[in-house]
Scaffold this motif. Sequence first.
Motif, PDB file in Angstrom:
ATOM      1  N   ILE B 145      -0.055  -1.832  -3.387  1.00 52.02           N
ATOM      2  CA  ILE B 145      -0.929  -2.933  -2.999  1.00 52.02           C
ATOM      3  C   ILE B 145      -0.503  -4.258  -4.175  1.00 52.02           C
ATOM      4  CG2 ILE B 145      -3.234  -4.076  -2.606  1.00 52.02           C
ATOM      5  CD1 ILE B 145      -2.248  -2.308  -0.373  1.00 52.02           C
ATOM      6  N   GLN B 146      -0.720  -3.887  -5.467  1.00 54.34           N
ATOM      7  CA  GLN B 146      -0.622  -4.825  -6.410  1.00 54.34           C
ATOM      8  C   GLN B 146       0.701  -5.489  -6.602  1.00 54.34           C
ATOM      9  OE1 GLN B 146      -3.336  -6.186  -8.413  1.00 54.34           O
ATOM     10  NE2 GLN B 146      -1.520  -7.493  -8.744  1.00 54.34           N
ATOM     11  N   PHE B 147       1.736  -4.702  -6.307  1.00 50.88           N
ATOM     12  CA  PHE B 147       3.124  -5.156  -6.500  1.00 50.88           C
ATOM     13  C   PHE B 147       3.447  -5.885  -5.155  1.00 50.88           C
ATOM     14  CE2 PHE B 147       7.833  -3.868  -6.322  1.00 50.88           C
ATOM     15  CZ  PHE B 147       7.959  -4.708  -7.330  1.00 50.88           C
ATOM     16  N   TYR B 148       3.481  -5.375  -4.071  1.00 51.70           N
ATOM     17  CA  TYR B 148       3.892  -5.851  -2.892  1.00 51.70           C
ATOM     18  C   TYR B 148       3.093  -7.067  -2.687  1.00 51.70           C
ATOM     19  CZ  TYR B 148       6.247  -6.097   1.652  1.00 51.70           C
ATOM     20  OH  TYR B 148       7.174  -6.137   2.531  1.00 51.70           O
ATOM     21  N   TYR B 149       2.037  -7.132  -2.589  1.00 55.77           N
ATOM     22  CA  TYR B 149       1.133  -8.337  -2.306  1.00 55.77           C
ATOM     23  C   TYR B 149       0.622  -9.257  -3.516  1.00 55.77           C
ATOM     24  CZ  TYR B 149       0.878  -5.915   2.235  1.00 55.77           C
ATOM     25  OH  TYR B 149       1.170  -5.182   3.402  1.00 55.77           O
ATOM     26  N   SER B 150       1.326  -9.062  -4.385  1.00 59.20           N
ATOM     27  CA  SER B 150       1.163  -9.653  -5.681  1.00 59.20           C
ATOM     28  C   SER B 150       0.496 -11.288  -5.627  1.00 59.20           C
ATOM     29  CB  SER B 150       2.319  -9.796  -6.718  1.00 59.20           C
ATOM     30  OG  SER B 150       1.773  -9.708  -8.034  1.00 59.20           O
ATOM     31  N   GLU B 151       1.075 -12.010  -4.990  1.00 53.92           N
ATOM     32  CA  GLU B 151       0.618 -13.522  -4.665  1.00 53.92           C
ATOM     33  C   GLU B 151      -0.522 -13.597  -3.964  1.00 53.92           C
ATOM     34  OE1 GLU B 151       3.815 -12.254  -4.143  1.00 53.92           O
ATOM     35  OE2 GLU B 151       4.937 -13.181  -5.744  1.00 53.92           O
ATOM     36  N   SER B 228     -15.119  -5.012   7.753  1.00 50.22           N
ATOM     37  CA  SER B 228     -16.018  -5.073   8.595  1.00 50.22           C
ATOM     38  C   SER B 228     -17.108  -3.809   8.370  1.00 50.22           C
ATOM     39  CB  SER B 228     -15.874  -5.063   9.959  1.00 50.22           C
ATOM     40  OG  SER B 228     -14.724  -3.955  10.265  1.00 50.22           O
ATOM     41  N   ASN B 229     -16.438  -2.849   7.714  1.00 49.60           N
ATOM     42  CA  ASN B 229     -17.042  -1.518   7.270  1.00 49.60           C
ATOM     43  C   ASN B 229     -18.160  -1.905   6.341  1.00 49.60           C
ATOM     44  OD1 ASN B 229     -15.698  -0.051   9.132  1.00 49.60           O
ATOM     45  ND2 ASN B 229     -14.049   0.276   7.320  1.00 49.60           N
ATOM     46  N   VAL B 230     -18.322  -2.902   5.641  1.00 49.71           N
ATOM     47  CA  VAL B 230     -19.319  -2.999   4.609  1.00 49.71           C
ATOM     48  C   VAL B 230     -20.117  -4.285   4.441  1.00 49.71           C
ATOM     49  CG1 VAL B 230     -18.291  -1.485   2.881  1.00 49.71           C
ATOM     50  CG2 VAL B 230     -17.539  -3.592   3.090  1.00 49.71           C
ATOM     51  N   GLN B 231     -21.299  -4.299   3.911  1.00 52.26           N
ATOM     52  CA  GLN B 231     -22.216  -5.509   3.902  1.00 52.26           C
ATOM     53  C   GLN B 231     -21.476  -6.460   2.722  1.00 52.26           C
ATOM     54  OE1 GLN B 231     -24.897  -6.942   5.344  1.00 52.26           O
ATOM     55  NE2 GLN B 231     -24.206  -6.150   7.266  1.00 52.26           N
ATOM     56  N   ARG B 232     -21.581  -5.795   1.511  1.00 50.30           N
ATOM     57  CA  ARG B 232     -21.167  -6.392   0.427  1.00 50.30           C
ATOM     58  C   ARG B 232     -20.042  -5.486  -0.175  1.00 50.30           C
ATOM     59  NH1 ARG B 232     -24.791 -10.257  -1.026  1.00 50.30           N
ATOM     60  NH2 ARG B 232     -23.759 -10.693  -2.915  1.00 50.30           N
ATOM     61  N   LEU B 233     -19.289  -6.561  -1.038  1.00 56.68           N
ATOM     62  CA  LEU B 233     -18.264  -5.719  -1.810  1.00 56.68           C
ATOM     63  C   LEU B 233     -17.748  -6.583  -2.973  1.00 56.68           C
ATOM     64  CD1 LEU B 233     -14.745  -5.569  -0.015  1.00 56.68           C
ATOM     65  CD2 LEU B 233     -16.398  -7.482   0.066  1.00 56.68           C
ATOM     66  N   THR B 234     -17.287  -5.623  -3.930  1.00 62.44           N
ATOM     67  CA  THR B 234     -16.627  -6.147  -5.172  1.00 62.44           C
ATOM     68  C   THR B 234     -15.092  -6.507  -4.836  1.00 62.44           C
ATOM     69  OG1 THR B 234     -16.381  -4.185  -6.116  1.00 62.44           O
ATOM     70  CG2 THR B 234     -18.412  -5.061  -6.632  1.00 62.44           C
ATOM     71  N   PHE B 235     -14.602  -6.993  -5.905  1.00 60.90           N
ATOM     72  CA  PHE B 235     -13.241  -7.313  -5.709  1.00 60.90           C
ATOM     73  C   PHE B 235     -12.374  -6.277  -5.754  1.00 60.90           C
ATOM     74  CE2 PHE B 235      -9.410  -8.537  -8.069  1.00 60.90           C
ATOM     75  CZ  PHE B 235      -8.612  -9.352  -6.794  1.00 60.90           C
ATOM     76  N   TYR B 236     -12.627  -5.269  -6.922  1.00 60.11           N
ATOM     77  CA  TYR B 236     -11.805  -4.024  -6.993  1.00 60.11           C
ATOM     78  C   TYR B 236     -12.577  -3.165  -6.053  1.00 60.11           C
ATOM     79  CZ  TYR B 236      -9.705  -5.776 -11.075  1.00 60.11           C
ATOM     80  OH  TYR B 236      -9.151  -6.525 -12.076  1.00 60.11           O
ATOM     81  N   GLY B 237     -13.669  -3.346  -5.298  1.00 64.35           N
ATOM     82  CA  GLY B 237     -13.956  -2.426  -4.126  1.00 64.35           C
ATOM     83  C   GLY B 237     -12.912  -2.668  -2.990  1.00 64.35           C
ATOM     84  N   PHE B 238     -12.619  -3.999  -2.710  1.00 64.91           N
ATOM     85  CA  PHE B 238     -11.882  -4.355  -1.789  1.00 64.91           C
ATOM     86  C   PHE B 238     -10.308  -3.884  -1.957  1.00 64.91           C
ATOM     87  CE2 PHE B 238      -9.167  -8.070  -0.351  1.00 64.91           C
ATOM     88  CZ  PHE B 238      -9.323  -7.895   0.984  1.00 64.91           C
ATOM     89  N   LEU B 239      -9.931  -4.180  -3.206  1.00 66.20           N
ATOM     90  CA  LEU B 239      -8.508  -3.692  -3.606  1.00 66.20           C
ATOM     91  C   LEU B 239      -8.401  -2.083  -3.413  1.00 66.20           C
ATOM     92  CD1 LEU B 239      -7.428  -5.852  -6.533  1.00 66.20           C
ATOM     93  CD2 LEU B 239      -7.564  -6.257  -3.906  1.00 66.20           C
ATOM     94  N   LEU B 252       3.394  -1.963   5.763  1.00 62.37           N
ATOM     95  CA  LEU B 252       4.183  -2.168   4.616  1.00 62.37           C
ATOM     96  C   LEU B 252       5.395  -1.443   4.774  1.00 62.37           C
ATOM     97  CD1 LEU B 252       2.652  -2.783   1.130  1.00 62.37           C
ATOM     98  CD2 LEU B 252       4.826  -1.775   1.452  1.00 62.37           C
ATOM     99  N   GLY B 253       5.319   0.019   4.967  1.00 59.33           N
ATOM    100  CA  GLY B 253       6.637   0.820   5.561  1.00 59.33           C
ATOM    101  C   GLY B 253       7.371   1.256   4.254  1.00 59.33           C
ATOM    102  N   ALA B 254       6.839   1.232   2.935  1.00 68.06           N
ATOM    103  CA  ALA B 254       7.800   1.586   2.156  1.00 68.06           C
ATOM    104  C   ALA B 254       7.477   3.147   1.662  1.00 68.06           C
ATOM    105  CB  ALA B 254       7.628   0.872   0.822  1.00 68.06           C
ATOM    106  N   LEU B 255       6.235   3.624   1.980  1.00 68.09           N
ATOM    107  CA  LEU B 255       5.905   4.800   1.521  1.00 68.09           C
ATOM    108  C   LEU B 255       5.284   5.745   2.655  1.00 68.09           C
ATOM    109  CD1 LEU B 255       3.711   4.161  -1.579  1.00 68.09           C
ATOM    110  CD2 LEU B 255       6.192   4.778  -1.517  1.00 68.09           C
TER     111      LEU B 255
END
Lengths: 302, 331
Positions: B145-151, B228-239, B252-255
């Motif tokens: 996620i970090q590498f492919y969607y970096s920007e 939609s599964n959560v009410q609140r979330l943190t940034f890292y929770g999202f990632l 993404l299709g790589a793995l």
Amino acid sequence: MAAVPVSLPSAKMAAVEKRRPAVAPVAGITDSGRPAVSQAAAVAESEEDFLRQVGVTEMLRTALLKVLEARPEEPIAFLAHYFENMGLRSPANGGAGEPPGQLLLQQQRLGRALWHLRLAHHSQRTAFNNNVSVAYECLSAGGRKKRPGLDGRTYSELLKRICRDGDAPEEVVAPLLRKIQCRDHEAVPLGVFRSGMRTCFVLLEFVARASALYRLLEDPELAAVDRRLGQAVLDTLEGALQDGDEAAPARYLEAGSRLGPDNLALAMDRAVVARRPGVPMLLEEFLEKAAALFIAKVKPVG
Amino acid sequence: MLSPERLALPDYEYLAQRHVLTYMEDAVCQLLENKEDINQYGIARFFTEYFNSVCQGTHVLFREFSFIQATPHNRASFLRAFWRCFRTVGKNGDLLTMKEYHCLLQLLCPDFPLELTQKAARIVLMDDAMDCLMSFSDFLFAFQIQFYYSEFLESVAAIYQDLLSGKNPNTVIVPTSSSGQHRQRPALGEASLLEGVEASLFYQRLENLWDRHKYSCPPPALVKEVLSNVQRLTFYGFLVALSRHHGINQALGALPDKGDLMHDPAMDEELERLLAQVPGLVNSVTANPEASYLSSRTPPRVASPWRPLHHTRKVDAESDGSTEETDESET
């Protein structure tokens, strides 16, 4: 021409930049006051010279034009095939060892011609016509014992190969081949060759669509199409194609409207209204009949 | 068979969309770097092999970082290569630290930036206790996620900070243009009491992103599903949610799916092929088997545990000093 932009302080950037002149020459101001830069410029210049000398520049230009002409879905794979084919053609490979036999040479020629023909879809007129011309030249090049020009035998063989690779049943395409084939000894002019190739490719696509249509009409219980239904669809198709000899644009519209959903649905509805146990119509028969409608419109050679 | 959009595009757009020029330029670059070999094999052969390797995804091995991240295809290829080469780490159940994973990455890409590995590790460890051990699959999916969607993630982080610093979330509904992104980021601790942002609000802000983002983004529908599964979330929770979402992984299709990560019978074979293509490996081993096996410089060394010694020898015996690629292209 070979100038490198001056704003390149590090050697690393110069290394990155050096690929530029090969594809898109960058115009810039030369700054001879800075030795590092002028050195990089010299390297870039010599590399550009090198690329030109060994023919890379020209080779890539041609390849890029081919890509743009054909607009393949996957250009990188297209380029790989393109260069592969070019490699097979080069004297470095063909020249070594025993000279290939006449038969082998002929097969190679056919393969190459086929490859060119398939580079672009026939609906891309310009690209397709260009490729047909290249294929024609490919086949008509004079060999050691062969006079230049394309004979009927090679042409027929090519047609057969295209049909065979096109997944269409033999009996479906055979009538077309009979119609557009030339005699073995006849010389085939480019015009005949071109229309032959196009007709062949269009028929193959027509057959592919017809079998898709058949799948749509298929009755799951019968595992085939009900005969009356199939016949109704074919009749509608025939009706639309009738007296379509004039190539007036209005004719296309008329044919289109006759094949429109309402018209077709009406015919199909009428066909199945009497709900008796159906007699199946097999795929082969459907395709043969559909192809016959198409082939009837093809003008015979000669 | 026909895709009209492709045919209707202007030339340069078609080329840019498929990164044709990127690869052509790189092909020339590689050609210049290997000038000596050209006379032997011919230029057409060189290009054939180059473009074939791009198709197969082996072109990113041991290349510089700028190239590896240049196109989505390169990124996916690199992810696949990383997974294929170091799958055994996961198979053995070894847990590694962030620094160790970084070393593995650098074996495939010598100038791989530490920052990216750190960011990936933050996803796994929820931005906490950065020297913890991580399992291979946890790291791999977070890294993906970090590498492919970096920007994309960069923009998401900015939006998140924006929402956090917006004190009362209700006032942020007004789209405040993108200027907020350039503001100084407040410290993460500020939000500790609130525990993140409201999911629906967050999604509203993300929606703008898809329209103007020219980089790869995860499919909007799937992100919506995550949110939609959560009410609140943190940034890292999202990632973390993104990295664990198998739909996003598929898109993404790589793995492969997480379950299939470790067993793939066809892959060992593939791996052999891949290794045989590694320039330098076969040759250097042939030249001096004992010494090169001990030396730590040759990258695939780390990958050797799953590969018994006699196997390496067998590869050597088959190749007579010429590169494996040569033999392969003829079949």
